[in-house]
Design an enzyme around this catalytic site. Structure first.
Site, PDB file in Angstrom:
ATOM      1  N   SER A 157      34.028  40.969  36.474  1.00 41.72           N
ATOM      2  CA  SER A 157      34.046  41.991  35.421  1.00 41.72           C
ATOM      3  C   SER A 157      33.127  41.546  34.294  1.00 41.72           C
ATOM      4  CB  SER A 157      35.465  42.144  34.867  1.00 41.72           C
ATOM      5  OG  SER A 157      35.442  42.875  33.655  1.00 41.72           O
ATOM      6  N   TYR A 170      43.116  38.135  31.842  1.00 44.00           N
ATOM      7  CA  TYR A 170      42.327  38.823  32.875  1.00 44.00           C
ATOM      8  C   TYR A 170      40.841  38.452  32.730  1.00 44.00           C
ATOM      9  CZ  TYR A 170      39.809  42.813  34.958  1.00 44.00           C
ATOM     10  OH  TYR A 170      38.943  43.608  35.668  1.00 44.00           O
ATOM     11  N   LYS A 174      38.280  36.405  35.319  1.00 43.98           N
ATOM     12  CA  LYS A 174      37.021  36.954  35.811  1.00 43.98           C
ATOM     13  C   LYS A 174      35.862  35.985  35.540  1.00 43.98           C
ATOM     14  CE  LYS A 174      38.441  40.830  37.680  1.00 43.98           C
ATOM     15  NZ  LYS A 174      38.255  41.080  39.118  1.00 43.98           N
TER      16      LYS A 174
HETATM   17  P1  NAP Z   1      41.819  50.761  41.094  1.00 47.66           P
HETATM   18  O1  NAP Z   1      41.035  52.013  41.093  1.00 47.66           O
HETATM   19  O2  NAP Z   1      43.084  50.708  40.322  1.00 47.66           O
HETATM   20  O3  NAP Z   1      42.103  50.359  42.629  1.00 47.66           O
HETATM   21  C1  NAP Z   1      42.893  49.307  42.915  1.00 47.66           C
HETATM   22  C2  NAP Z   1      42.934  49.054  44.428  1.00 47.66           C
HETATM   23  O4  NAP Z   1      43.479  47.750  44.595  1.00 47.66           O
HETATM   24  C3  NAP Z   1      43.841  49.990  45.177  1.00 47.66           C
HETATM   25  O5  NAP Z   1      43.254  50.259  46.445  1.00 47.66           O
HETATM   26  C4  NAP Z   1      45.137  49.198  45.338  1.00 47.66           C
HETATM   27  O6  NAP Z   1      45.848  49.695  46.466  1.00 47.66           O
HETATM   28  C5  NAP Z   1      44.564  47.788  45.530  1.00 47.66           C
HETATM   29  N1  NAP Z   1      45.394  46.635  45.179  1.00 47.66           N
HETATM   30  C6  NAP Z   1      46.038  46.390  44.029  1.00 47.66           C
HETATM   31  N2  NAP Z   1      46.667  45.198  44.076  1.00 47.66           N
HETATM   32  C7  NAP Z   1      46.368  44.660  45.289  1.00 47.66           C
HETATM   33  C8  NAP Z   1      46.722  43.435  45.938  1.00 47.66           C
HETATM   34  N3  NAP Z   1      47.502  42.528  45.358  1.00 47.66           N
HETATM   35  N4  NAP Z   1      46.224  43.216  47.191  1.00 47.66           N
HETATM   36  C9  NAP Z   1      45.447  44.118  47.784  1.00 47.66           C
HETATM   37  N5  NAP Z   1      45.091  45.288  47.232  1.00 47.66           N
HETATM   38  C10 NAP Z   1      45.552  45.554  45.998  1.00 47.66           C
HETATM   39  O7  NAP Z   1      40.957  49.504  40.561  1.00 47.66           O
HETATM   40  P2  NAP Z   1      39.382  49.354  40.329  1.00 47.66           P
HETATM   41  O8  NAP Z   1      39.060  49.761  38.952  1.00 47.66           O
HETATM   42  O9  NAP Z   1      38.635  49.970  41.458  1.00 47.66           O
HETATM   43  O10 NAP Z   1      39.219  47.765  40.360  1.00 47.66           O
HETATM   44  C11 NAP Z   1      38.694  47.088  41.477  1.00 47.66           C
HETATM   45  C12 NAP Z   1      38.075  45.783  41.019  1.00 47.66           C
HETATM   46  O11 NAP Z   1      37.066  46.031  40.041  1.00 47.66           O
HETATM   47  C13 NAP Z   1      39.061  44.794  40.375  1.00 47.66           C
HETATM   48  O12 NAP Z   1      38.709  43.476  40.764  1.00 47.66           O
HETATM   49  C14 NAP Z   1      38.791  44.961  38.890  1.00 47.66           C
HETATM   50  O13 NAP Z   1      39.106  43.807  38.157  1.00 47.66           O
HETATM   51  C15 NAP Z   1      37.285  45.198  38.918  1.00 47.66           C
HETATM   52  N6  NAP Z   1      36.760  45.831  37.719  1.00 47.66           N
HETATM   53  C16 NAP Z   1      37.124  47.102  37.397  1.00 47.66           C
HETATM   54  C17 NAP Z   1      36.582  47.674  36.239  1.00 47.66           C
HETATM   55  C18 NAP Z   1      36.895  49.077  35.808  1.00 47.66           C
HETATM   56  O14 NAP Z   1      36.523  49.441  34.682  1.00 47.66           O
HETATM   57  N7  NAP Z   1      37.555  49.878  36.616  1.00 47.66           N
HETATM   58  C19 NAP Z   1      35.706  46.924  35.440  1.00 47.66           C
HETATM   59  C20 NAP Z   1      35.389  45.641  35.804  1.00 47.66           C
HETATM   60  C21 NAP Z   1      35.906  45.106  36.964  1.00 47.66           C
HETATM   61  P3  NAP Z   1      47.432  49.411  46.720  1.00 47.66           P
HETATM   62  O15 NAP Z   1      48.154  49.908  45.513  1.00 47.66           O
HETATM   63  O16 NAP Z   1      47.760  50.143  47.988  1.00 47.66           O
HETATM   64  O17 NAP Z   1      47.532  47.915  46.889  1.00 47.66           O
END
Ligand code: NAP
Length: 266
Positions: A157, A170, A174
């Site tokens: 992130s 968090y 990262k």
């Molecule tokens: P999201 O839309 O909330 O999706 C989360 C996904 O993770 C879902 O498929 C969920 O499915 C799965 N999940 C949650 N806990 C899990 C676990 N313990 N084991 C396996 N699967 C799990 O999240 P996102 O924003 O796409 O984030 C994905 C990645 O991008 C993360 O690493 C996050 O830190 C990073 N990121 C996001 C942002 C942002 O602004 N969105 C920014 C920087 C970095 P289930 O509920 O079925 O497990």
């Protein structure tokens, strides 16, 4: 103008991952799903996963309907060793090999600065965001050694560079992924395995919804971003597809920030 270049990008998807078997964690929605879709659109054979089997089944169907031919899925909570084992076994049993792991799962159970974070939340954050990433890498390594050019990609992130005030622990987790990327890249360089990382900015997903759902929150968030807009999941998926492909064949140990111009230096 930016809208035009985005649609040009999606029309221009090639077949850089033809036949490569790609395992993507946390890929039933958000950034992970977009990554699975993009890797599959570029010819990859995809293994999707997340904690809930129902979500996995839905994601597999959705990917098929987007034209991804070779896609399977299994439930996998990345913090559970049996689940991780099944994830890789499923890939091997179905496709016979693994060429790429995208380690995308992360949690943030509490909002607060570093010292406001409870020990329980700290442990959970590091267990899922860092320890599971290390264990997945360790466990996939023997399979990637058999690949003719393996690749691991961590999803970190922009908060790993410039910590978010209310995402203290968090953000630290990262930052740790940048270190894991460097250390692992050097360790496996002679195994023909590349290890890279992507640092997304604020991307419109469920995970980040608190940052943009209300007008006030959105305004505050937008002010932090030089491009003055939130990112789209496809804008991260494209970076991951590049890192997984031979276009990045001379890259290892690197992190690419895709964050609308937000600070990306430690
Ligand atoms: P999201 O839309 O909330 O999706 C989360 C996904 O993770 C879902 O498929 C969920 O499915 C799965 N999940 C949650 N806990 C899990 C676990 N313990 N084991 C396996 N699967 C799990 O999240 P996102 O924003 O796409 O984030 C994905 C990645 O991008 C993360 O690493 C996050 O830190 C990073 N990121 C996001 C942002 C942002 O602004 N969105 C920014 C920087 C970095 P289930 O509920 O079925 O497990």
């Amino acid at each position: 103008m930016f809208k035009r270049s985005l649609s040009a990008m999606s029309k221009n998807i090639g077949r850089r991952l033809d036949g490569k078997v790609c395992v993507v964690t946390a890929s039933t929605e958000g950034i992970g799903f977009a990554i699975a879709k993009r890797l599959g659109s570029e010819g990859g054979k995809i293994v999707v996963s997340s904690r809930k089997q129902k979500s996995v089944d839905n994601a597999v169907e959705a990917l098929k309907s987007h034209g991804v031919k070779d896609v399977i899925g299994t439930s996998c909570h990345v913090g559970n060793s049996e689940d991780r084992k099944r994830l890789f076994q499923t890939a091997i049993e179905t496709f016979g090999r693994i060429d790429c792991l995208v380690s995308n799962a992360a949690v943030n159970p509490e909002v607060g600065s570093v010292t406001e974070t409870s020990e329980k939340a700290w442990d959970k954050i590091f267990d899922i965001n860092v320890k599971a990433a290390y264990l997945l890498s360790k466990e996939v390594k023997p399979f990637l050694q058999d690949s003719n050019g393996g690749s691991i990609i961590f999803v970190s992130s922009i908060g790993g560079y410039q910590p978010f005030d209310l995402l203290g622990a968090y953000s630290v987790s990262k930052t740790a992924l940048f270190g894991l990327t460097k250390a692992l890249a050097l360790e496996v360089v002679n195994d023909n395995i590349r290890v890279n990382c992507v640092a997304p900015g604020v991307i419109e997903t469920k995970f980040s919804s608190a940052l943009y759902e209300s007008e006030t929150a959105k305004e505050t968030t937008i002010q932090m971003i030089p491009m003055k807009r939130l990112g789209k999941v496809d804008e991260i998926a494209g970076v991951v597809a590049f890192l997984a492909s031979d276009d990045a064949s001379y890259m290892t140990g690197e992190t690419i920030a895709a964050a609308g111009g937000m600070l990306s230096r430690l």
